[in-house]
Design a protein around this motif. Structure first.
Motif, PDB file in Angstrom:
ATOM      1  N   GLY A 140       0.833  -1.191   0.000  1.00 35.45           N
ATOM      2  CA  GLY A 140       0.000   0.000   0.000  1.00 35.45           C
ATOM      3  C   GLY A 140       0.877   1.253   0.000  1.00 35.45           C
ATOM      4  O   GLY A 140       2.072   1.193   0.315  1.00 35.45           O
ATOM      5  N   PRO A 141       0.285   2.402  -0.301  1.00 36.75           N
ATOM      6  CA  PRO A 141       1.071   3.617  -0.488  1.00 36.75           C
ATOM      7  C   PRO A 141       1.616   4.267   0.777  1.00 36.75           C
ATOM      8  O   PRO A 141       2.529   5.086   0.694  1.00 36.75           O
ATOM      9  CB  PRO A 141       0.089   4.555  -1.187  1.00 36.75           C
ATOM     10  N   ASP A 142       1.112   3.904   1.951  1.00 39.74           N
ATOM     11  CA  ASP A 142       1.484   4.636   3.163  1.00 39.74           C
ATOM     12  C   ASP A 142       2.254   3.821   4.200  1.00 39.74           C
ATOM     13  O   ASP A 142       2.437   4.277   5.312  1.00 39.74           O
ATOM     14  CB  ASP A 142       0.225   5.195   3.838  1.00 39.74           C
ATOM     15  N   GLY A 143       2.730   2.660   3.859  1.00 38.29           N
ATOM     16  CA  GLY A 143       3.355   1.797   4.860  1.00 38.29           C
ATOM     17  C   GLY A 143       4.843   1.935   5.026  1.00 38.29           C
ATOM     18  O   GLY A 143       5.414   1.404   5.969  1.00 38.29           O
ATOM     19  N   GLY A 144       5.529   2.611   4.108  1.00 42.37           N
ATOM     20  CA  GLY A 144       6.975   2.746   4.200  1.00 42.37           C
ATOM     21  C   GLY A 144       7.741   1.515   3.753  1.00 42.37           C
ATOM     22  O   GLY A 144       8.942   1.406   3.988  1.00 42.37           O
ATOM     23  N   TRP A 145       7.086   0.579   3.087  1.00 35.59           N
ATOM     24  CA  TRP A 145       7.730  -0.666   2.669  1.00 35.59           C
ATOM     25  C   TRP A 145       8.828  -0.436   1.642  1.00 35.59           C
ATOM     26  O   TRP A 145       9.759  -1.224   1.542  1.00 35.59           O
ATOM     27  CB  TRP A 145       6.684  -1.630   2.109  1.00 35.59           C
ATOM     28  N   ASP A 146       8.731   0.639   0.883  1.00 35.30           N
ATOM     29  CA  ASP A 146       9.749   0.930  -0.124  1.00 35.30           C
ATOM     30  C   ASP A 146      11.087   1.315   0.503  1.00 35.30           C
ATOM     31  O   ASP A 146      12.114   1.335  -0.166  1.00 35.30           O
ATOM     32  CB  ASP A 146       9.283   2.037  -1.064  1.00 35.30           C
ATOM     33  N   GLN A 147      11.111   1.576   1.798  1.00 43.40           N
ATOM     34  CA  GLN A 147      12.335   1.947   2.507  1.00 43.40           C
ATOM     35  C   GLN A 147      13.116   0.741   3.030  1.00 43.40           C
ATOM     36  O   GLN A 147      14.220   0.891   3.530  1.00 43.40           O
ATOM     37  CB  GLN A 147      12.001   2.872   3.681  1.00 43.40           C
ATOM     38  N   ILE A 148      12.532  -0.458   2.923  1.00 43.22           N
ATOM     39  CA  ILE A 148      13.173  -1.664   3.439  1.00 43.22           C
ATOM     40  C   ILE A 148      13.967  -2.339   2.328  1.00 43.22           C
ATOM     41  O   ILE A 148      13.440  -2.627   1.259  1.00 43.22           O
ATOM     42  CB  ILE A 148      12.134  -2.651   4.016  1.00 43.22           C
ATOM     43  N   ASP A 149      15.236  -2.601   2.584  1.00 44.29           N
ATOM     44  CA  ASP A 149      16.072  -3.332   1.640  1.00 44.29           C
ATOM     45  C   ASP A 149      16.112  -4.791   2.090  1.00 44.29           C
ATOM     46  O   ASP A 149      16.915  -5.169   2.936  1.00 44.29           O
ATOM     47  CB  ASP A 149      17.482  -2.753   1.598  1.00 44.29           C
ATOM     48  N   ALA A 150      15.216  -5.585   1.521  1.00 46.17           N
ATOM     49  CA  ALA A 150      15.128  -6.995   1.904  1.00 46.17           C
ATOM     50  C   ALA A 150      15.654  -7.917   0.808  1.00 46.17           C
ATOM     51  O   ALA A 150      15.523  -9.123   0.897  1.00 46.17           O
ATOM     52  CB  ALA A 150      13.681  -7.347   2.237  1.00 46.17           C
ATOM     53  N   GLY A 151      16.214  -7.344  -0.243  1.00 44.71           N
ATOM     54  CA  GLY A 151      16.759  -8.156  -1.318  1.00 44.71           C
ATOM     55  C   GLY A 151      15.725  -8.731  -2.254  1.00 44.71           C
ATOM     56  O   GLY A 151      16.011  -9.675  -2.986  1.00 44.71           O
TER      57      GLY A 151
END
Length: 101
Positions: free
Chosen positions: A38-49
């Motif tokens: 979703g657009p508001d979770g901040g998931w794009d900031q996690i580098d999980a490979g």
């Protein structure tokens, strides 16, 4: 379950939606593990490979809300989903479990 009412439940194929990038969920199948969020979770900031794609306004189709995410296997099956905001430790734990490493 009615196949026309799937909403991204783990164990089922991901719903077909067009993503903000112009790709559809069908385009990301087979390209490895993908985190759809979703657009508001901040998931794009996690580098999980793994790959990341925003669901934009299609988050309800996956049942994750504006802050949640859904982990998609390479074959298009939903492996995991959450309605919570990004949590790097949780995501890495989920990846360890689903990848058995």
């Amino acid at each position: 379950m009615n196949p026309f009412q799937f909403s991204g439940e783990p164990g089922f194929h991901a719903p077909h939606v067009v993503l903000p990038s112009g790709e559809s969920t069908l385009d990301v199948w087979g390209a490895g593990w993908v985190l759809l969020a979703g657009p508001d979770g901040g998931w794009d900031q996690i580098d999980a490979g793994i790959q990341y794609r925003s669901l934009g306004d299609q988050y309800d189709r996956f049942g994750v809300g504006r802050e949640g995410a859904s982990l998609l296997r390479p074959d298009g099956i939903v492996a995991w989903r959450t309605t919570s905001k990004a949590d790097e430790a949780t995501l890495k734990n989920v990846l360890r479990q689903v990848l058995s490493c």
